[in-house]
Design a protein around this motif. Structure first.
Motif, PDB file in Angstrom:
ATOM      1  N   GLY A  30      -1.821  -2.014   7.193  1.00  0.00           N
ATOM      2  CA  GLY A  30      -0.510  -1.381   7.129  1.00  0.00           C
ATOM      3  C   GLY A  30       0.043  -1.403   5.721  1.00  0.00           C
ATOM      4  N   THR A  31       1.330  -1.114   5.596  1.00  0.00           N
ATOM      5  CA  THR A  31       1.978  -1.113   4.277  1.00  0.00           C
ATOM      6  C   THR A  31       1.832  -2.475   3.608  1.00  0.00           C
ATOM      7  N   ILE A  32       2.005  -3.531   4.378  1.00  0.00           N
ATOM      8  CA  ILE A  32       1.643  -4.880   3.944  1.00  0.00           C
ATOM      9  C   ILE A  32       0.380  -5.230   4.722  1.00  0.00           C
ATOM     10  N   ALA A  33      -0.734  -5.274   4.027  1.00  0.00           N
ATOM     11  CA  ALA A  33      -2.017  -5.415   4.709  1.00  0.00           C
ATOM     12  C   ALA A  33      -2.204  -6.821   5.276  1.00  0.00           C
ATOM     13  N   LYS A  34      -2.870  -6.867   6.397  1.00  0.00           N
ATOM     14  CA  LYS A  34      -3.233  -8.148   7.021  1.00  0.00           C
ATOM     15  C   LYS A  34      -4.571  -8.645   6.491  1.00  0.00           C
ATOM     16  N   VAL A  35      -5.446  -7.704   6.130  1.00  0.00           N
ATOM     17  CA  VAL A  35      -6.798  -8.043   5.680  1.00  0.00           C
ATOM     18  C   VAL A  35      -7.130  -7.261   4.416  1.00  0.00           C
ATOM     19  N   VAL A  36      -8.114  -7.732   3.684  1.00  0.00           N
ATOM     20  CA  VAL A  36      -8.677  -6.941   2.598  1.00  0.00           C
ATOM     21  C   VAL A  36      -9.725  -6.010   3.201  1.00  0.00           C
ATOM     22  N   THR A  37     -10.306  -5.170   2.364  1.00  0.00           N
ATOM     23  CA  THR A  37     -11.161  -4.102   2.872  1.00  0.00           C
ATOM     24  C   THR A  37     -12.333  -4.616   3.696  1.00  0.00           C
ATOM     25  N   LYS A  81      10.217  -6.317   3.058  1.00  0.00           N
ATOM     26  CA  LYS A  81      11.241  -5.361   2.648  1.00  0.00           C
ATOM     27  C   LYS A  81      11.406  -5.369   1.128  1.00  0.00           C
ATOM     28  N   LYS A  82      11.384  -6.561   0.538  1.00  0.00           N
ATOM     29  CA  LYS A  82      11.511  -6.660  -0.922  1.00  0.00           C
ATOM     30  C   LYS A  82      10.349  -5.956  -1.616  1.00  0.00           C
ATOM     31  N   ARG A  83       9.145  -6.197  -1.150  1.00  0.00           N
ATOM     32  CA  ARG A  83       7.978  -5.556  -1.769  1.00  0.00           C
ATOM     33  C   ARG A  83       8.053  -4.037  -1.647  1.00  0.00           C
ATOM     34  N   ILE A  84       8.423  -3.566  -0.459  1.00  0.00           N
ATOM     35  CA  ILE A  84       8.485  -2.126  -0.231  1.00  0.00           C
ATOM     36  C   ILE A  84       9.546  -1.480  -1.117  1.00  0.00           C
ATOM     37  N   GLU A  85      10.703  -2.117  -1.221  1.00  0.00           N
ATOM     38  CA  GLU A  85      11.788  -1.547  -2.022  1.00  0.00           C
ATOM     39  C   GLU A  85      11.492  -1.592  -3.522  1.00  0.00           C
ATOM     40  N   THR A  86      10.729  -2.595  -3.980  1.00  0.00           N
ATOM     41  CA  THR A  86      10.474  -2.704  -5.413  1.00  0.00           C
ATOM     42  C   THR A  86       9.206  -1.979  -5.852  1.00  0.00           C
ATOM     43  N   CYS A  87       8.332  -1.624  -4.913  1.00  0.00           N
ATOM     44  CA  CYS A  87       7.062  -0.994  -5.281  1.00  0.00           C
ATOM     45  C   CYS A  87       6.850   0.358  -4.596  1.00  0.00           C
ATOM     46  N   ARG A 125      -3.438   2.506  11.383  1.00  0.00           N
ATOM     47  CA  ARG A 125      -3.583   1.674  10.180  1.00  0.00           C
ATOM     48  C   ARG A 125      -3.160   0.244  10.475  1.00  0.00           C
ATOM     49  N   VAL A 126      -2.052   0.077  11.189  1.00  0.00           N
ATOM     50  CA  VAL A 126      -1.598  -1.259  11.566  1.00  0.00           C
ATOM     51  C   VAL A 126      -2.638  -1.936  12.455  1.00  0.00           C
ATOM     52  N   ASP A 181       0.838  -1.193   0.000  1.00  0.00           N
ATOM     53  CA  ASP A 181       0.000   0.000   0.000  1.00  0.00           C
ATOM     54  C   ASP A 181       0.879   1.251   0.000  1.00  0.00           C
ATOM     55  N   PRO A 182       0.918   1.992  -1.118  1.00  0.00           N
ATOM     56  CA  PRO A 182       1.736   3.202  -1.158  1.00  0.00           C
ATOM     57  C   PRO A 182       1.134   4.376  -0.400  1.00  0.00           C
ATOM     58  N   ASN A 183      -0.110   4.219   0.066  1.00  0.00           N
ATOM     59  CA  ASN A 183      -0.720   5.285   0.856  1.00  0.00           C
ATOM     60  C   ASN A 183      -0.501   5.041   2.351  1.00  0.00           C
ATOM     61  N   ARG A 184       0.673   4.527   2.657  1.00  0.00           N
ATOM     62  CA  ARG A 184       1.136   4.289   4.022  1.00  0.00           C
ATOM     63  C   ARG A 184       2.591   4.737   4.108  1.00  0.00           C
TER      64      ARG A 184
END
Length: 305
Positions: free
Chosen positions: A128-135, A151-157, A122-123, A95-98
């Motif tokens: 959070g940035t990597i969500a635990k649940v869908v909406t 970390k990989k997802r955050i750095e690449t996206c 948010r957490v 989620d880039p809006n975090r």
């Protein structure tokens, strides 16, 4: 990579599915003539196969968090002289809006570094940035993750998305002396269990300016008048006042105004099947007129205090 659904415009179809190479793109005008930047952080629909495999949810349920079709709804921006940044990756993946590292320690098999924000609202909500649940509140994963994956997802996206956004804002300020960032989203037609308004039906549009701290009242007034004139029912800051992007970039005293727009999904899509309805073309046409209004904004209205 799994593409869900098949993208419906040529540029998106031609994008390589490897998100490390193509996490986002900018639809740029031939010449930027407006002091405005549009961004669609949650309309990405390229779902990595390993992510889908690790989820306990079916692909359609995974898409519940997606602001489907919003990049297309705001697709007229380049024709009006304003760039449009769009994420290719889905919100359920990153989620880039975090903040870059808003993470729930309960999701991970290993301890998190000290720099991770583990205590944000948010957490606590599982988003959070990597969500635990869908909406709708359903858990995404069947088992724990490892921090290296996050970390990989955050750095690449997340990182390249915000690098692109910062660059667009900086170039716009340099050219016009100020910038209006419009962060484009959609919202469920009825508040869900994770929302501030559970079970409540919603208006057509919600404008979020962090209660006037991220965008001047004059600019929000302009957007509200334009939307009301177009026949939309509009509210401000309820139930959404603005996310990380709005709070982080909005600084009217320095000539950067950030305004979040949430569009009721019932205006343009079937929320169960995530398929466009006949309302999509009508919505896109009317949002095109909003874009025209915002693109014509006098830069003096955005000037630093």
């Amino acid at each position: 990579e799994t593409v869900l659904p098949p993208p419906d415009d040529a540029a998106y179809r031609e994008a390589k599915a490897d998100l490390s190479l193509n996490p986002c793109d900018v639809l740029a005008p031939t010449e930027q003539t407006a002091p405005v930047v549009f961004a669609s952080p949650h309309s990405g629909s390229l779902y990595p196969e390993d992510f889908v495999a690790a989820s306990r949810l079916d692909p359609l349920t995974l898409r519940r968090s997606e602001d489907a079709f919003i990049d297309g709804v705001f697709g007229a921006a380049p024709k009006r002289g304003a760039p449009l940044l769009r994420a290719h990756f889905p919100r359920a993946y990153v989620d880039p809006n975090r903040e870059a590292f808003e993470l729930d320690p309960g999701m991970f098999a290993d301890p998190l570094p000290d720099y991770v924000n583990t205590a944000s609202p948010r957490v606590a909500a599982g988003l959070g940035t990597i969500a635990k649940v869908v909406t709708n509140g359903e858990r995404i994963y069947s088992g724990p993750l490892h921090f290296a994956e996050a970390k990989k997802r955050i750095e690449t996206c997340h990182t390249p998305y915000h690098a692109a956004l910062k660059s667009l804002i900086a170039r716009t300020r340099e050219r016009f002396g100020a910038c209006l960032l419009v962060d484009c989203h959609s919202m469920p037609s009825v508040g869900g269990p994770m929302d501030r308004d559970p079970g409540s039906g919603r208006v057509d549009m919600v404008l979020g300016d962090c209660h006037g701290t991220a965008c001047s009242a004059a600019v929000t007034d302009l957007a509200e008048r334009a939307l009301t004139t177009l026949g939309f029912r509009v509210m401000r800051n309820t139930p959404y006042a603005g996310g990380f992007t709005t709070r982080h970039y909005g600084d009217p005293e320095k000539g950067v105004h950030a305004l979040q727009i949430e569009i009721n999904r019932a205006c343009y899509m079937n929320e169960t099947t995530i398929a466009p309805t006949a309302g999509l073309s009508r919505l896109t046409e009317r949002i095109g007129r909003l874009i025209e209004t915002l693109a014509a904004i006098d830069p003096k209205l955005l000037a630093p205090a």
